[in-house]
Every structure is written in structure tokens, then in C-alpha cells.
Motif scaffolding. Structure first.
Motif, short mmCIF file in Angstrom:
data_model
loop_
_atom_site.label_atom_id
_atom_site.label_comp_id
_atom_site.label_asym_id
_atom_site.label_seq_id
_atom_site.Cartn_x
_atom_site.Cartn_y
_atom_site.Cartn_z
N ARG A 86 -0.43 -9.40 10.55
CA ARG A 86 0.88 -9.28 9.89
C ARG A 86 1.78 -8.27 10.60
O ARG A 86 2.98 -8.22 10.34
N GLN B 26 8.04 -10.77 7.37
CA GLN B 26 7.89 -10.13 6.06
C GLN B 26 9.18 -10.25 5.25
O GLN B 26 9.17 -10.61 4.07
N VAL C 92 8.55 -12.93 2.49
CA VAL C 92 8.12 -12.18 1.31
C VAL C 92 9.32 -11.62 0.55
O VAL C 92 9.56 -11.97 -0.60
N THR C 93 10.10 -10.77 1.21
CA THR C 93 11.24 -10.15 0.52
C THR C 93 12.22 -11.19 0.00
O THR C 93 12.74 -11.06 -1.12
N ASP D 20 2.52 0.54 2.74
CA ASP D 20 2.28 -0.88 2.47
C ASP D 20 2.96 -1.30 1.18
O ASP D 20 3.56 -2.38 1.09
N THR E 197 6.63 -1.96 1.65
CA THR E 197 6.99 -3.22 2.30
C THR E 197 6.99 -4.40 1.33
O THR E 197 7.59 -5.44 1.61
N ALA E 198 6.30 -4.25 0.20
CA ALA E 198 6.15 -5.37 -0.73
C ALA E 198 7.25 -5.42 -1.79
O ALA E 198 7.28 -6.35 -2.60
#
Length: 259
Positions: free
Chosen positions: A3, A71, A75-76, A137, A140-141
Motif C-alpha cells: 500500500r 489511498q 479510500v478517502t 495509519d 490516513t483512514a
């Protein structure tokens, strides 16, 4: 592929849109932030990817998002591109550089933890590294708003201090194990070594973090276990240099050098 490696097939060409660049040795023209590069195709691929360097787009070759692009894209913003939802474009472009810094920190923390595989880092330091890794981490989520609210300065300061401790321990261990002499005084963190002649020098375990090595001649130099965190290696000549075990050396740094 991890990733923390760029996967352009899962990104919306964000670095080609969000980031600005100026006409220079790295780019043949100016481009403001938020304007798609003229080489970006409708499917988010680069139309000249196979000839970027020869056409004058060296900055694209040396850039690495550390996986931040996919990402942010997947994801975002849940796989919905700036073309499909133009109202998200401004936020998406703002999130990318923040996410890139977070991913770069994760890459360094991952390396720091791996260094303890041969000789234990000591539980307090390992625990601190793992806690920092978990904090970054988690950042980032988050949602776009949460990512933009991250205090990057505080995170970088905390992570930087831990990486400094790991570096000092690892370099001291190598010196003791291999009888390596202390590097010369001029070779120090933040040193101005622009254009310096360092051919064939023994720079093992040197602390070169943040140093300016632009166009330095490092041919056949021994940089094993040297700390190169944030060192500027643009146009540095690394042909024949030994880089095994160099600490916190990134792909963009190597891409910007002559190898």
C-alpha cells in the motif's frame, strides 16, 4: 505491491492534476495546481509515460506518492473521481499532499521497525514506534476533512525524533561491530555539500539527514548504513557507490540522482 507503493492504475491521475509545477530542468512548461497536465488522458493514464524523461518531464519520473494516490482515490473518496464528481475536486487535490506526507512517514516507520529484526530495538522504543505507526495509519483512514485537520507538524516532529533515535542506535551498532571510524566533521546533518568531491570516501554510518548533496560527486563512495533521511540528492553522482543498508533512503531520492 504494498500500500506504500504507487499503484497508478487505482489512482485518478491526482499528481497530474492536483500538483503545480514550473518550467525548469524538470518540466518543459508551467502548470498551476488543479489544472490537468496536457499529457493526462481521459482514463487517467499518462499519454507519454514511456518517454517522460526524453521529452523533458523528469519531475514526473522522480516523483513518488508512496501510495497516497490510490489511498485518496479509492479510500478517502470511495472510488469516485474528480471527473465524476467535480464538486469534490478541490478537496481531493488538497488531501493528496497531506496523504503523501503521511504515507512517507509510514514507510520510514516500517523501515525503522524492520531494523530491529537483527538486534532488538528495546521494548520502549519499539512500543513508541508502533504507537506512532498506529497514529499515522489512523490519520490516513479518515475522511477528507479529518485528513486535512491532521497536525502534520506535530506528527513529523514526533516521528522524526523516533527515527533519529533508531538511526543513532543502528549506526552506533554498526560502528562497534565493524570497527568503522567516525565520519569526518564536515559530514553532518544539514551540511552544505553541494557539488562536493566525495569520490571514494568512507561515509559508512555518516549522519547526512537533511544535507544538501546536490550535484555532489559520490562515485564509489561507501554510504552503507548512512542516514540519508531528507538528504537532497538531485544530480548527485552515485555511480559505483555502495548503498546497502543506507537508512531512510527513498525511491524519489534515488530517481533524482545519477546512478
Amino acid at each position: 505491491m504494498t500500500r506504500l507503493e504507487a499503484d497508478c492504475a487505482r489512482c485518478f491521475g491526482l499528481c497530474c492534476v492536483a500538483l503545480p509545477f514550473a518550467r525548469s530542468a524538470d518540466f518543459p512548461e508551467d502548470k498551476p495546481a488543479g489544472q490537468p497536465c496536457r499529457n493526462l488522458l481521459a482514463d487517467h493514464r499518462c499519454g507519454i509515460h514511456d518517454r517522460l524523461a526524453q521529452d523533458g518531464w523528469r519531475g514526473c519520473v522522480t516523483f513518488d506518492c508512496f501510495g497516497a494516490g490510490q489511498q485518496v482515490s479509492q479510500v478517502t473518496f470511495a472510488g469516485i473521481s474528480w471527473r465524476e464528481a467535480p464538486e469534490t475536486a478541490e478537496s481531493m487535490y488538497a488531501v493528496l499532499p497531506v496523504m503523501r506526507q503521511l504515507h512517507e512517514m509510514l514507510a520510514h516507520l516500517e523501515e525503522a521497525l524492520a531494523l530491529g529484526a537483527g538486534e532488538p530495538l528495546g521494548e520502549p522504543l519499539r512500543a513508541q514506534l508502533q504507537a506512532a505507526q498506529a497514529d499515522v495509519d489512523a490519520a490516513t483512514a479518515g475522511s477528507a476533512e479529518q485528513v486535512l485537520a491532521v497536525d502534520l507538524g506535530a506528527l513529523r516532529s514526533a516521528v522524526g525524533g523516533l527515527l533519529r533515535d533508531v538511526s543513532a542506535r543502528e549506526r552506533d551498532r554498526r560502528r562497534r561491530a565493524d570497527g568503522i571510524p567516525v565520519p569526518p566533521r564536515r559530514v553532518r546533518p544539514g551540511a552544505d555539500l553541494v557539488g562536493a568531491d566525495l569520490r571514494g570516501r568512507d561515509l559508512r554510518t555518516a549522519d547526512l539527514r537533511g544535507s544538501l548533496l546536490i550535484a555532489a560527486d559520490l562515485r564509489n563512495a561507501d554510504l552503507r548504513w548512512a542516514d540519508l533521511l531528507g538528504a537532497d540528492l538531485r544530480d548527485a553522482d552515485l555511480r559505483g557507490a555502495r548503498l546497502e543498508g543506507a537508512l531512510f533512503l527513498t525511491r524519489p531520492q534515488l530517481a533524482a540522482a545519477r546512478t
